[in-house]
Design a protein around this motif. Structure first.
Motif, PDB file in Angstrom:
ATOM      1  N   UNK A 111       0.834  -1.206   0.000  1.00  0.00           N
ATOM      2  CA  UNK A 111       0.000   0.000   0.000  1.00  0.00           C
ATOM      3  C   UNK A 111       0.872   1.260   0.000  1.00  0.00           C
ATOM      4  N   UNK A 112       0.790   2.090  -1.061  1.00  0.00           N
ATOM      5  CA  UNK A 112       1.666   3.256  -1.164  1.00  0.00           C
ATOM      6  C   UNK A 112       1.173   4.443  -0.338  1.00  0.00           C
ATOM      7  N   UNK A 113       2.048   5.402  -0.130  1.00  0.00           N
ATOM      8  CA  UNK A 113       1.713   6.610   0.606  1.00  0.00           C
ATOM      9  C   UNK A 113       0.517   7.318  -0.045  1.00  0.00           C
ATOM     10  N   UNK A 114      -0.420   7.746   0.781  1.00  0.00           N
ATOM     11  CA  UNK A 114      -1.600   8.445   0.285  1.00  0.00           C
ATOM     12  C   UNK A 114      -2.765   7.539  -0.056  1.00  0.00           C
ATOM     13  N   UNK A 115      -2.546   6.219  -0.065  1.00  0.00           N
ATOM     14  CA  UNK A 115      -3.627   5.261  -0.320  1.00  0.00           C
ATOM     15  C   UNK A 115      -4.161   4.732   1.008  1.00  0.00           C
ATOM     16  N   UNK A 116      -5.402   4.253   0.983  1.00  0.00           N
ATOM     17  CA  UNK A 116      -6.059   3.792   2.209  1.00  0.00           C
ATOM     18  C   UNK A 116      -6.756   2.463   1.946  1.00  0.00           C
ATOM     19  N   UNK A 117      -6.621   1.545   2.898  1.00  0.00           N
ATOM     20  CA  UNK A 117      -7.273   0.240   2.816  1.00  0.00           C
ATOM     21  C   UNK A 117      -8.121   0.021   4.055  1.00  0.00           C
ATOM     22  N   UNK A 118      -9.395  -0.336   3.850  1.00  0.00           N
ATOM     23  CA  UNK A 118     -10.246  -0.822   4.933  1.00  0.00           C
ATOM     24  C   UNK A 118     -10.526  -2.297   4.680  1.00  0.00           C
ATOM     25  N   UNK A 167       2.883  -0.705   5.987  1.00  0.00           N
ATOM     26  CA  UNK A 167       2.663  -0.423   4.568  1.00  0.00           C
ATOM     27  C   UNK A 167       3.871   0.313   3.986  1.00  0.00           C
ATOM     28  N   UNK A 168       3.759   0.714   2.727  1.00  0.00           N
ATOM     29  CA  UNK A 168       4.783   1.556   2.086  1.00  0.00           C
ATOM     30  C   UNK A 168       4.448   3.036   2.270  1.00  0.00           C
ATOM     31  N   UNK A 169       3.712   3.336   3.312  1.00  0.00           N
ATOM     32  CA  UNK A 169       3.346   4.722   3.598  1.00  0.00           C
ATOM     33  C   UNK A 169       1.853   4.964   3.628  1.00  0.00           C
ATOM     34  N   UNK A 170       1.066   4.026   3.095  1.00  0.00           N
ATOM     35  CA  UNK A 170      -0.386   4.152   3.118  1.00  0.00           C
ATOM     36  C   UNK A 170      -0.959   3.792   4.480  1.00  0.00           C
ATOM     37  N   UNK A 171      -2.259   3.945   4.610  1.00  0.00           N
ATOM     38  CA  UNK A 171      -2.952   3.627   5.865  1.00  0.00           C
ATOM     39  C   UNK A 171      -3.791   2.377   5.678  1.00  0.00           C
ATOM     40  N   UNK A 172      -3.517   1.348   6.483  1.00  0.00           N
ATOM     41  CA  UNK A 172      -4.291   0.110   6.458  1.00  0.00           C
ATOM     42  C   UNK A 172      -5.045  -0.038   7.769  1.00  0.00           C
ATOM     43  N   UNK A 173      -6.342  -0.289   7.678  1.00  0.00           N
ATOM     44  CA  UNK A 173      -7.193  -0.460   8.854  1.00  0.00           C
ATOM     45  C   UNK A 173      -8.002  -1.736   8.700  1.00  0.00           C
TER      46      UNK A 173
END
Length: 255
Positions: free
Chosen positions: A102-109, A150-156
């Motif tokens: 997951x790259x910076x600025x991307x978000x995963x729920x 992650x690679x800078x992204x946000x994973x929740x």
């Protein structure tokens, strides 16, 4: 879930891939290979500004941890339909596939409606909340040099229950149709909540499940069997884990 994402959250129909036992297309049946391929599809070409949703509703379990990266000594796993032949999908595999890329600025729920699912994405931080709503972040990094972020992204990850709890399909919530308690309570909280925070989402989900469980609990000689059949009297508390620590009462949820 598709209806909710498209009609309420604004996702496009062609941005959603569904695997189901009812599918006739062999590539859309939730085998281990197909689930892992679908996970790779989800994160492929992901860029800053993208919002990803992974929803799993099915069986989950705990497996002995052999790589010494779990505080409780167990990995969590989801069950593909061919798990007896191909094996289960461990939290390590899920983390490798949809968290770390997951790259910076991307978000995963990730919405995981399964037993033993509290840390199903193997994320670095687990939110421990008591019945009064007080919480603390628990560090899940344990004797491991393997990076779980992650690679800078946000994973929740919003999961159905703690790692040592079971989750249910029940008729107690939807008026006769069996539905996953976690999936139902999540959607209901999202529909009712205006600018809902993650903390209030967890509280609302837990309240819905506790009320339904208490409302239909039976007593007597065959109570345990009846309760199991109806999905009553269960104990499950939805959990939140994350790739980073944040104020759950100040941060609004947005898919």
């Amino acid at each position: 879930m598709r209806y909710f994402l498209v009609e309420e959250m604004g996702f496009r129909n062609d941005s959603i891939l569904i695997l189901s036992e009812e599918e006739t297309d062999p590539t859309r049946i939730p085998t281990k290979h197909n689930i892992l391929m679908a996970m790779r599809w989800l994160v492929h070409d992901c860029q800053s500004g993208d919002s990803l949703v992974f929803h799993f509703s099915g069986h989950g379990s705990k497996e002995r941890d052999y790589d010494m990266d779990e505080i409780d000594g167990f990995d969590e796993s989801i069950w593909p339909v061919d798990h007896e032949i191909a094996g289960k999908i461990l939290d390590d595999d899920i983390n490798d596939t949809i968290v770390r890329p997951l790259p910076r600025g991307a978000k995963l729920h990730a919405l995981i409606d399964a037993c033993n699912s509290g840390t199903m994405l193997d994320l670095p931080f687990l939110c421990r909340m008591n019945r009064e709503g007080a919480y603390r972040w628990e560090d899940q990094v344990y004797m491991s040099t393997v990076y779980k972020g992650t690679r800078g992204g946000l994973a929740l990850c919003i999961s159905a229950c703690d790692d040592n709890q079971t989750s249910v399909d029940t008729t107690a919530l939807s008026g006769g149709t069996a539905t996953g308690a976690m999936t139902y309570s999540f959607i209901q909280a999202m529909l009712k909540g205006h600018e809902l925070t993650y903390g209030h989402l967890l509280i609302a989900m837990r309240h819905t499940i506790r009320e339904a469980s208490a409302r239909v609990r039976f007593k007597g000689p065959i109570a345990s069997l009846v309760n199991k059949l109806l999905g009553a009297g269960w104990t499950q508390e939805p959990q939140l884990s994350s790739s980073e620590v944040f104020d759950i009462y100040a941060t609004k949820i947005s898919l």
